[in-house]
Design a protein around this motif. Structure first.
Motif, PDB file in Angstrom:
ATOM      1  N   GLU A   1       0.842  -1.206   0.000  1.00  0.00           N
ATOM      2  CA  GLU A   1       0.000   0.000   0.000  1.00  0.00           C
ATOM      3  C   GLU A   1       0.874   1.253   0.000  1.00  0.00           C
ATOM      4  OE1 GLU A   1      -2.900  -0.103   3.224  1.00  0.00           O
ATOM      5  OE2 GLU A   1      -3.281  -2.205   2.742  1.00  0.00           O
ATOM      6  N   ALA A   2       1.900   1.263   0.857  1.00  0.00           N
ATOM      7  CA  ALA A   2       2.781   2.436   0.953  1.00  0.00           C
ATOM      8  C   ALA A   2       3.514   2.659  -0.369  1.00  0.00           C
ATOM      9  CB  ALA A   2       3.769   2.244   2.097  1.00  0.00           C
ATOM     10  N   PHE A   3       3.962   1.572  -0.982  1.00  0.00           N
ATOM     11  CA  PHE A   3       4.667   1.685  -2.270  1.00  0.00           C
ATOM     12  C   PHE A   3       3.744   2.319  -3.323  1.00  0.00           C
ATOM     13  CE2 PHE A   3       5.323  -0.138  -6.488  1.00  0.00           C
ATOM     14  CZ  PHE A   3       6.649   0.168  -6.721  1.00  0.00           C
ATOM     15  N   LEU A   4       2.508   1.818  -3.399  1.00  0.00           N
ATOM     16  CA  LEU A   4       1.572   2.318  -4.415  1.00  0.00           C
ATOM     17  C   LEU A   4       1.242   3.785  -4.155  1.00  0.00           C
ATOM     18  CD1 LEU A   4      -0.729  -0.839  -4.638  1.00  0.00           C
ATOM     19  CD2 LEU A   4       0.789   0.006  -6.440  1.00  0.00           C
TER      20      LEU A   4
ATOM     21  N   ASP B   1      -5.640   4.593  -6.448  1.00  0.00           N
ATOM     22  CA  ASP B   1      -6.755   3.648  -6.672  1.00  0.00           C
ATOM     23  C   ASP B   1      -6.283   2.204  -6.472  1.00  0.00           C
ATOM     24  OD1 ASP B   1      -5.211   4.198  -8.852  1.00  0.00           O
ATOM     25  OD2 ASP B   1      -6.816   3.913 -10.323  1.00  0.00           O
ATOM     26  N   GLN B   2      -5.057   1.915  -6.871  1.00  0.00           N
ATOM     27  CA  GLN B   2      -4.547   0.553  -6.642  1.00  0.00           C
ATOM     28  C   GLN B   2      -4.297   0.309  -5.155  1.00  0.00           C
ATOM     29  OE1 GLN B   2      -1.209   0.322  -9.454  1.00  0.00           O
ATOM     30  NE2 GLN B   2      -2.328  -1.378 -10.383  1.00  0.00           N
ATOM     31  N   ALA B   3      -3.796   1.336  -4.453  1.00  0.00           N
ATOM     32  CA  ALA B   3      -3.568   1.208  -3.001  1.00  0.00           C
ATOM     33  C   ALA B   3      -4.895   0.913  -2.311  1.00  0.00           C
ATOM     34  CB  ALA B   3      -2.941   2.487  -2.451  1.00  0.00           C
ATOM     35  N   GLU B   4      -5.951   1.604  -2.757  1.00  0.00           N
ATOM     36  CA  GLU B   4      -7.274   1.425  -2.152  1.00  0.00           C
ATOM     37  C   GLU B   4      -7.795   0.003  -2.435  1.00  0.00           C
ATOM     38  OE1 GLU B   4      -8.660   3.120   0.019  1.00  0.00           O
ATOM     39  OE2 GLU B   4     -10.541   1.987   0.016  1.00  0.00           O
ATOM     40  N   LEU B   5      -7.572  -0.455  -3.652  1.00  0.00           N
ATOM     41  CA  LEU B   5      -8.001  -1.810  -4.037  1.00  0.00           C
ATOM     42  C   LEU B   5      -7.362  -2.859  -3.117  1.00  0.00           C
ATOM     43  CD1 LEU B   5      -9.494  -3.254  -6.517  1.00  0.00           C
ATOM     44  CD2 LEU B   5      -7.201  -3.648  -7.386  1.00  0.00           C
ATOM     45  N   VAL B   6      -6.064  -2.692  -2.884  1.00  0.00           N
ATOM     46  CA  VAL B   6      -5.333  -3.632  -2.026  1.00  0.00           C
ATOM     47  C   VAL B   6      -5.870  -3.556  -0.592  1.00  0.00           C
ATOM     48  CG1 VAL B   6      -3.063  -4.079  -1.005  1.00  0.00           C
ATOM     49  CG2 VAL B   6      -3.270  -3.656  -3.457  1.00  0.00           C
TER      50      VAL B   6
END
Ligand code: UTP
Length: 296
Positions: A79-82, A89-94
């Motif tokens: 999450e931090a990397f994204l 949006d990808q961080a949120e998906l994860v």
């Protein structure tokens, strides 16, 4: 309408099988983690639970199945990397995957059958009704199959299992139900189950309604499972306990709306992949166009 003291809050997802039908892909990875389009198989079942109002899921895993637990856990580094890369949006998906539902895990030390896997969850379920969803079966349809079964359980006070009509030549691939004629309950047809037959020949099959991997069962099923002797292949079969439950307490078959895919089987997996990809909002249209070009 029966008044029930207990609502269906929990679901058991057995995912400890060896997945031998999908070798070699399943040699070192759980078949429940094989992706259909962009999600692992088991996430479809978890999302079905959430959409059906289930609050707690219990996943039965085994050796070599840690990836399932990791998938539904938080993933702070990713999450931090994204987020650092601006891919919110990808961080949120994860993040959402980890927050889908409260999940617990129990292990089946040896794959001694589906019935045995369900029995492993006894202490975590307690004496209350619960859903069972096979981790390698995808069911589409609205309302979700599990919700439809919960509605029948709440209306009848008895367990309910999902069935789909299959071709008579196909019955030997499934558990098949023997039922009374259907009755209408809350606008849907339900069938009282008299018996269940594992993989009958087309001539012997009592119907063409096949059991597909979604169940809502009373807590008493655990007592039946405890008494079930190992059957075919030395495994404790859920079907044997269901047969007794049907005879002594009552059990309903519900033809659930929507499609079901046995994605633990190579052909079923491909069918699920193609049909779900065709409906994908992002690239479904492009995929359909490409499929049509193949026929030319
Ligand atoms: P399957 O019969 O499809 O799973 O069981 P399997 O034994 O892994 O498959 P094959 O036949 O070798 O390819 C349906 C579900 O029940 C789980 C499986 O993980 C699958 O999700 N299961 C089955 C268990 O958890 N424990 C078992 O002992 C057997």
């Amino acid at each position: 309408m029966t008044t029930l003291s207990k609502s269906v809050r929990k679901a058991v997802l057995p995912a400890a099988g060896l997945g031998t039908r999908f070798l070699p892909a399943t040699k070192a990875q759980p078949k429940e983690m094989l992706p259909v389009v962009d999600k692992p198989l088991i996430q479809y079942a978890v999302e079905e639970c959430v959409a059906s109002g289930i609050e707690n899921i219990i996943i039965v895993t085994g050796r070599g199945k840690n990836a399932i637990e990791d998938h539904f856990d938080a993933s702070p580094e990713l999450e931090a990397f994204l987020e650092r890369k601006g891919r919110q949006d990808q961080a949120e998906l994860v993040r959402q995957i980890g927050n889908l539902v409260r999940s617990s895990y129990t292990r089946q030390k040896e794959p001694l059958g589906l019935g045995h896997a369900v029995l492993e969850a006894r202490d975590m379920v307690g004496n209350e009704p619960f859903a069972v969803l096979l981790g390698d079966v995808i069911m589409t349809g609205e309302p979700p199959a599990t919700r439809q079964l919960i509605d029948v359980y709440e209306s009848t006070g008895e367990g309910a299992i999902a069935v789909v009509p299959v071709e008579r030549e196909q019955v030997s691939l499934y558990g098949i139900v023997a039922t009374d004629p259907p009755i209408e309950r809350d606008g849907r047809q339900i069938y009282r189950i008299r018996d269940l037959v594992e993989k009958p020949s087309p001539e012997e099959a009592p119907s063409t309604l096949a059991v597909v991997g979604r169940y809502v069962l009373p807590g008493e099923i655990f007592d039946y499972l405890e008494r079930t002797e190992p059957g075919r292949g030395g495994e404790i079969q859920l079907t044997d306990a269901l047969r007794q439950l049907a005879k002594e307490r009552g059990l309903w078959a519900v033809v659930c709306e929507g499609k079901s895919y046995d994605a633990g089987d190579k052909l079923g997996f491909l069918q699920a992949t193609v049909e779900i990809a065709m409906e994908n909002p992002e690239f479904g249209e492009a995929f359909r166009t490409w499929l049509r070009s193949l026929k030319a």
